[in-house]
Design a protein around this motif. Sequence first.
Motif, short mmCIF file in Angstrom:
data_model
loop_
_atom_site.label_atom_id
_atom_site.label_comp_id
_atom_site.label_asym_id
_atom_site.label_seq_id
_atom_site.Cartn_x
_atom_site.Cartn_y
_atom_site.Cartn_z
N CYS A 225 53.94 36.64 19.09
CA CYS A 225 53.55 35.83 17.94
C CYS A 225 52.33 36.43 17.25
O CYS A 225 51.46 37.03 17.89
CB CYS A 225 53.24 34.40 18.36
SG CYS A 225 54.68 33.48 18.94
N ASN A 248 56.59 27.63 12.94
CA ASN A 248 56.87 27.17 11.57
C ASN A 248 55.61 27.00 10.72
O ASN A 248 55.68 26.43 9.63
CB ASN A 248 57.65 25.86 11.61
CG ASN A 248 56.92 24.77 12.37
OD1 ASN A 248 55.76 24.93 12.76
ND2 ASN A 248 57.61 23.65 12.62
N THR A 260 55.17 30.22 7.62
CA THR A 260 54.81 31.45 8.31
C THR A 260 54.61 32.55 7.28
O THR A 260 54.81 32.34 6.07
CB THR A 260 55.92 31.87 9.28
OG1 THR A 260 57.11 32.18 8.52
CG2 THR A 260 56.24 30.76 10.27
N THR A 264 59.72 31.82 7.03
CA THR A 264 60.93 31.60 7.80
C THR A 264 60.58 30.95 9.14
O THR A 264 59.72 31.46 9.87
CB THR A 264 61.68 32.93 8.08
OG1 THR A 264 61.99 33.56 6.83
CG2 THR A 264 62.96 32.67 8.84
N ARG A 266 61.28 30.14 12.96
CA ARG A 266 62.05 30.83 14.00
C ARG A 266 61.79 30.19 15.35
O ARG A 266 60.78 29.52 15.56
CB ARG A 266 61.71 32.32 14.05
CG ARG A 266 60.32 32.66 14.56
CD ARG A 266 60.09 34.17 14.47
NE ARG A 266 58.88 34.61 15.16
CZ ARG A 266 57.67 34.57 14.65
NH1 ARG A 266 57.48 34.09 13.43
NH2 ARG A 266 56.64 35.01 15.35
N GLU A 267 62.73 30.40 16.25
CA GLU A 267 62.61 29.91 17.63
C GLU A 267 62.37 31.10 18.54
O GLU A 267 63.19 32.03 18.59
CB GLU A 267 63.89 29.17 18.04
CG GLU A 267 63.81 28.56 19.43
CD GLU A 267 65.07 27.78 19.79
OE1 GLU A 267 65.04 27.02 20.77
OE2 GLU A 267 66.08 27.94 19.08
N VAL A 268 61.24 31.09 19.23
CA VAL A 268 60.89 32.18 20.13
C VAL A 268 61.17 31.72 21.56
O VAL A 268 60.65 30.68 22.00
CB VAL A 268 59.40 32.58 19.98
CG1 VAL A 268 59.02 33.62 21.03
CG2 VAL A 268 59.14 33.11 18.57
N ASN A 348 64.98 38.67 15.34
CA ASN A 348 64.87 37.22 15.22
C ASN A 348 63.63 36.69 15.93
O ASN A 348 62.97 35.76 15.44
CB ASN A 348 66.13 36.55 15.79
CG ASN A 348 67.35 36.79 14.92
OD1 ASN A 348 67.23 37.04 13.73
ND2 ASN A 348 68.53 36.71 15.52
N GLN A 349 63.31 37.26 17.09
CA GLN A 349 62.14 36.81 17.83
C GLN A 349 60.84 37.11 17.08
O GLN A 349 59.89 36.34 17.14
CB GLN A 349 62.11 37.48 19.21
CG GLN A 349 63.21 37.02 20.14
CD GLN A 349 63.12 35.53 20.43
OE1 GLN A 349 62.32 35.09 21.25
NE2 GLN A 349 63.92 34.73 19.75
N GLY A 351 60.65 37.51 13.74
CA GLY A 351 60.66 37.00 12.37
C GLY A 351 60.83 38.09 11.35
O GLY A 351 60.37 37.98 10.22
#
Length: 380
Positions: A225, A248, A260, A264, A266-268, A348-349, A351
């Motif tokens: 992150c 978020n 962000t 976007t 995202r789910e980590v 995806n992780q 972003g």
Amino acid sequence: MAKSTSKKLPTGVRIRTGSVQIYFERRKQRYNITLPHPPTAEGIAAASKIRAELATKAEWGILTDADINAAKGYQAESIVTSGVLFQEVAQKYLKHCEANTDSKKDYLSALNKHWMPYFALSRIDEITSDQIKDAIADRGFKTDKTLNNCLVPLRGVFDKAVEMKLIDQSYNPMSDINNKKVQTGLPDPFNRDEMNALLTWLDKNLDGDEHFYYWYFEVAFWTGCRPSELLALRWSDIDWFNGSIIINKTRVRGVEKSVTKTHTVREVYLNDRSKAAFEALQALKLDNDYVMICPETSQPFFNEKPPRLRISRAMEACRIRKRPAYNARHTYATMLLMDGVNPVFVANQLGHSIQMLMKRYGRWIHGDKNKIEMSKLRTD
């Protein structure tokens, strides 16, 4: 003595011994200037215009003795300005700009420092590309990236002028002003040994409340992150059952934003290391909805400086080459790729789009296979 037709004088205008005087203060300097105008409605209106022009020049640091002397000899009809000035369009641009607060501050700073001294009192429809190029040359920007950043609000002002129909798009002087090409550096992650050495040092050498920063970097290294995302993280964002966190929002300079960097959500997904770190942070019982609470203030972090100072100490103690703390994010990305994790999942992780992932981290996709392939080359 002629009588003013106005019951209330404009700001900064007064009548003294039968003459109109203007006064203002800019940059800790006071100005009192007597003008050769009678105290009539026309003279007072003229004085108000002169004051506005001189005060603006003083604010941008371009007011000269010649300007003041010229003002003292102005005739009322000679100071009437026609057309819309650059500064007026710039103010409208900043007011309507949809950028975030920090970006707006940067745009205002760039306009004030670099462009207002040249164009503040120029008619927007009379500014040419050559004048802008001269201003760029005069400013002597230290880096091409700085120039490109400062051109953003300048383009915005002229785009606003087009929108307001003050200039035609075909005559937009910024059409001939190109950004400089800037070479983008590759990410500079820590390798696994460096990361483990840093975390071990933090774990062993940070005592008491300060030990919090060890868990902070366990999360940073093992979730990827951004610092601004970690500082905004709430306990309600953690899905313990499914082992993930929702990213978020961000927190920058003490201000929380509901978006962000890439706008976007995202789910980590958590792994054993990051999950253990969150559980350790929860056990600290900091009694706050924010996950990351500054040990020194017992409040949410204003910025990421405190964690950065701790990792800097760890790098120095471990004799590891200095790099920004942000590289914890790059470290997680490269570890995932070098372990063979699907690039789409990695994107995806983080972003990122898959295209951005490939552009920034493509060299790590094959892990150590590149070195193996190079070893096959005969050099004898």
